[in-house]
Structures are given as structure tokens and as C-alpha cells.
Design an enzyme around this catalytic site. Structure first.
Site, PDB file in Angstrom:
ATOM      1  N   CYS A   1      41.500  59.946  16.280  1.00 38.50           N
ATOM      2  CA  CYS A   1      41.339  61.399  16.076  1.00 38.50           C
ATOM      3  C   CYS A   1      42.668  62.142  16.099  1.00 38.50           C
ATOM      4  O   CYS A   1      43.465  62.009  15.174  1.00 38.50           O
ATOM      5  CB  CYS A   1      40.335  61.964  17.085  1.00 38.50           C
TER       6      CYS A   1
ATOM      7  N   HIS B   1      35.870  59.131  16.110  1.00 36.97           N
ATOM      8  CA  HIS B   1      35.923  58.588  17.468  1.00 36.97           C
ATOM      9  C   HIS B   1      35.217  57.249  17.499  1.00 36.97           C
ATOM     10  O   HIS B   1      34.003  57.199  17.649  1.00 36.97           O
ATOM     11  CB  HIS B   1      35.267  59.568  18.448  1.00 36.97           C
TER      12      HIS B   1
ATOM     13  N   GLU C   1      35.195  55.146  19.754  1.00 40.42           N
ATOM     14  CA  GLU C   1      34.618  54.883  21.091  1.00 40.42           C
ATOM     15  C   GLU C   1      33.275  55.580  21.275  1.00 40.42           C
ATOM     16  O   GLU C   1      32.567  55.332  22.244  1.00 40.42           O
ATOM     17  CB  GLU C   1      35.620  55.306  22.182  1.00 40.42           C
TER      18      GLU C   1
END
Lengths: 259, 238
Positions: free
Chosen positions: B113, B218, B220
Site C-alpha cells: 500500500c 493489502h 495481509e
């Protein structure tokens, strides 16, 4: 192409999954961590946890729930309920939440929104609004009023005015929760959702009233919502997340089906 | 370390074989414990990234110490929030130079990001000069169509322009979670590994250049597909 999001809402009371109808009659319906993992595996896009624990001494339980969810679920999730300052917000983020939801405390002290936006980012600050239909009047040009403290207390604040104010103060997303529709399973409050979605330039999440897949379809099309919050529909096992998304896709709504 | 030493006898301790053994032991331990450093510059929830690393079996450490970063095998440069304050914090902690130096060593870097955006020359956000490791700049989304909300929040798909080792298990059209108001415009099209469309905008969602790999989304928070990218980054030896 950006997909429409399906978000499951889990009300948590003293560490247990609860469900209410029109904000009263709360029942224990299971383990929130287990439910979160199940929905995640089934392709849910996002989770929202509302801590509805009445006594403040049991609030630490929520942090434990957040920690356990974060260790198993790799999609964004937000937590709301009882956040009164940046410190509360940071604790939840530290435990693994992605975003925080502010509601009653922000109505009582609007600076809470800007403080959170500054400390944890606009994109992580969600303003959740509980809204009651009151009919158009001079006091309420939109015909809707903001209520707080779990729907018990009226505020004399016009809902549309508050949505715009929230955006201005730095909220990154809005949750439009209709008190009238909450838990009824008769469909979202479409007119309200659409009115706010058209007025603001941040994403709008519709909440309250989902009972059938058609309701979700309506609020994502007519209601112009960017995301739909669901609860009872999946908590009671009437539908799986996957079934709902496949049905929406078949009706031309772009949803995430690869995971 | 005490446990490893206990496996050598006193005689071994002075022999050349032992020296080699010790050297290997230390290196194995180093690899285990200092494998990945997640750069801490007060930009978002680094624990999410660390949890995702744990999930895919990668040992990581969150640090803002330039020395620690230089010792790492790989670094992850995450980030949410404003580029303006991020650049200031990086400079204040000497991390801007640390990242550039690390990159020169040829070891892998994963940007996420804001960590992608800051690799470029410049960002419109606060009119800030960035790290300049990739030619290009970040611009703000601007739409005449008011139904297109900013930030771009939610799950969107990627169109893969060319196969990269880190995308080994990822298919064209796979969806990931985005949250951003600015997008990267790269000078060299060859560095755009994947593009994503929002409204009428087509922007770079993954960039790669030599030992750099960065995603605008993102990973994650992108479910199992995001974790697959992270796992492949762990195996990547450019």
C-alpha cells in the site's frame, strides 16, 4: 472492477455472539470466533463486531475476542461499541482490528471522529449511525433522526445532516443502521440508504433488516449502498455467505467469489 | 543458542570443525530469527502484517532500527495513512537511507500500500519527495462521476501483465482488498506487473523492479490469496 462487499455483523456480549430484535430481546446464539472463521472460510468480505457488553468491567473480554479473531481471519474487520477516545481505538487496533466504529460517543462529542481520523487514519475510522424514521419536518428535513445508546435515546439531530458532518470530520465510511428495520428481516430502509449514499462521497454500508437475498440486491442497486451488512440471515444458518454471493452474482451484482 | 552449543564437546570447541559448526549454527539461527524485518514507522497496524507472516510460517520482527534492517534477509515495508507524515517519520528515524541501502544489497523488499507509493519519486499527497527507487509519481483519484467513492475501498481484481515468481499461485482476475485515495503512475510500463481498474482509471496494482516487489492492495487482509503472495515472497530469491 470494484465489487460490492458483504459484511457480517456480530454483536458480542461478554464474549458471546448475541442477536437482538429492534435493539432489545438479546439472545446468546454462539461463539463469535467460530462464526468469524466459518464466514471467512466461506468467502465473507469483511466483519464488524459490536461490543454490546453492558458493564464496562467486562470490556476486556472483547480485546481477547479481537486477538483470537485476528489470528485466524485475514480479511478486514472493524470493532465498535464503547469507543470513547483514541486510547480505546488504539487498544482495539493493537489487538488486531483494522478499523473502529464510533457511534453514540461521537454524537455526544463529535471531535472523537476527527481525533480518531488523525490518530489511526480516515480510512480506519467508521461512523456508525442508528437512525429512526420520524417523518419530514422543519426540525428533521430528511425525515430521519439520529438515536443513541442502543436506540434508547433520541438526539434531535437530523440524520442526513449528521452524515455530512461525519464525512467532514474525517469518517472514512458510514454505516447506516435503520432502527425501524433492525432485526425485522423485512428488508433494508432503501430510501434512507439511498439518500445518504447520494449525498456523501465516502462509501456507505447499509445495515438493518436483511432477511432475504433480494433485500441485499435491492439495497446494493436501488439503495446505492457500497456494502451490505448482514446478521440473522447467516447466524441462524438460513443462508451461507457463499450462497448469498453466488445468487447476487447471478443477478448481475459484481461480488468477490475467488478466494 | 545454549542448546546448540551443548551438542559440541569441549574438544570440538577448539577444533576447526567446531568453528565451522558454530558458524553454521549461528547462521541457521540468524536465518530463523532475523529472516524478515517489518519496518516500523508508525504507519498502521504492523501486527496484521506480522500475524500474516506467522500464518505462512515466516519469522518476522518489527523494527525501526536501521542496523537491524540492514541485517535482515528480507524486509517488508507496509503502511497505511498519509504519505506526508510517513516520509517525515522515515527521515527522522534514518529509515529512508536504510531502505535504499538495503535495496542496493540486492535483498528482497516487499512494499504494501503506502509502502508501494513511497518507493516512487514523488507523491501529490502533501507534495512530498519520496524514496525515488522506482521512476514515477502518485496522484490522487479524481472523478467527475460522483458515484465513484474516494477512497477506493474494497475488493477489486488484478489484470496480470506478466508472470512474476511472487505471483506463482495467483491467477489473472484474482481479487484483493484495496484502501487508498492515491495511485501510482509509473514511468516504465515494464515495471507494472498488474493493473486494476476503478471507474475509468487503470492504475498499477503491483510493481516489480529487480529485488523490489510491491502491492497497492493489502495482501495481509486479502484472505488466502493474499497469504499465498506472502508465502511466495518468503521463497523468492531474486
Amino acid at each position: 472492477m470494484l465489487t460490492k462487499r458483504i459484511i457480517a455483523c456480530l454483536d458480542v456480549r461478554a464474549g458471546r455472539l448475541a442477536k437482538s430484535v429492534k435493539f432489545v430481546d438479546t439472545k446468546d446464539i454462539g461463539d463469535p470466533i467460530k462464526a468469524a472463521k466459518e464466514y471467512y472460510d466461506d468467502g465473507l468480505d469483511e466483519l464488524v463486531f459490536y461490543d454490546i457488553t453492558a458493564s464496562s468491567d467486562k470490556r476486556a473480554i472483547m480485546l481477547d475476542v479481537v486477538e483470537k479473531v485476528a489470528a485466524q481471519v485475514y480479511i478486514p474487520f472493524s470493532v465498535g461499541g464503547g469507543i470513547r477516545n483514541v486510547e480505546d481505538a488504539n487498544k482495539l487496533l493493537g489487538a488486531g482490528a483494522e478499523k473502529i466504529n464510533v457511534n453514540s460517543a461521537a454524537v455526544k462529542r463529535p471531535d472523537l471522529i476527527s481525533e480518531c481520523a488523525l490518530a489511526i487514519g480516515t480510512q480506519n475510522t467508521v461512523l456508525s449511525m442508528d437512525i429512526l424514521k420520524v417523518g419530514e419536518s422543519r426540525e428533521f428535513p430528511s425525515g430521519y433522526e439520529i438515536v443513541i445508546d442502543g436506540g434508547r435515546k433520541r438526539t434531535l439531530i437530523d440524520a442526513l445532516e449528521w452524515a455530512l458532518r461525519g464525512e467532514e470530520l474525517g469518517a472514512g465510511e458510514l454505516v447506516i443502521n435503520s432502527i425501524d428495520a433492525d432485526g425485522t428481516r423485512n428488508g433494508y430502509e432503501i430510501a434512507l440508504t439511498r439518500m445518504i449514499a447520494e449525498a456523501v462521497s465516502i462509501p456507505v454500508i447499509a445495515s438493518g433488516g436483511a432477511g432475504k437475498p433480494e433485500h441485499i440486491f435491492e439495497v446494493l442497486t436501488e439503495g446505492k449502498a457500497d456494502a451490505a451488512l448482514i446478521a440473522s440471515m447467516v447466524h441462524y444458518g438460513d443462508y451461507t455467505v457463499r450462497e448469498l454471493k453466488e445468487w447476487l452474482q447471478s443477478r448481475g451484482i459484481n461480488v468477490r467469489l475467488r478466494y | 543458542m545454549g542448546v546448540s552449543l551443548a551438542t559440541f564437546s569441549n574438544k570440538d570447541l577448539v577444533s576447526p570443525g567446531c568453528a565451522l559448526g558454530l558458524y553454521l549454527t549461528i547462521n541457521v539461527l540468524k536465518k530463523k530469527f532475523f529472516m524478515i524485518v517489518i519496518i516500523d514507522y508508525d504507519a498502521g497496524n504492523l501486527r496484521s502484517v506480522q500475524r500474516a507472516c506467522e500464518k505462512v510460517g515466516l519469522t518476522s520482527e518489527i523494527s525501526s532500527d536501521p542496523e537491524r534492517i540492514f541485517q535482515a534477509e528480507k524486509i517488508i515495508f507496509p503502511g497505511v495513512g498519509s504519505a506526508e507524515s510517513a516520509m517525515e517519520t522515515l527521515k527522522k528515524r534514518g529509515l529512508d537511507n536504510a531502505i535504499v541501502d538495503f535495496s542496493r544489497s540486492g535483498k528482497p523488499i516487499l512494499g504494501i500500500c503506502l509502502g508501494l507509493q513511497i518507493l516512487l519519486d514523488h507523491t501529490e499527497e502533501g507534495d512530498k519527495k519520496c524514496l525515488g527507487m522506482v521512476s514515477g509519481a502518485c496522484e490522487r483519484f479524481r472523478f467527475t462521476d460522483r458515484t465513484l467513492k474516494i477512497p477506493h475501498i474494497g475488493w477489486n481484481d488484478i489484470q496480470i501483465n506478466y508472470k512474476h515468481p511472487v505471483l506463482e499461485n495467483i491467477k489473472d482476475g484474482d481479487q484483493f482488498y484495496f484502501v487508498h485515495s492515491y495511485y501510482a503512475k509509473l514511468v516504465h510500463g515494464t515495471e507494472v506487473v498488474s493493473s486494476t481498474t476503478y471507474g475509468n482509471m487503470n492504475f498499477c496494482s503491483i510493481l516489480a523492479k529487480e529485488n523490489l516487489f510491491a502491492t497497492q492492495f493489502h495482501l495481509e487482509k486479502s484472505g488466502e490469496l493474499g497469504l499465498k503472495i506472502l508465502r511466495s515472497f518468503g521463497d523468492w530469491n531474486p
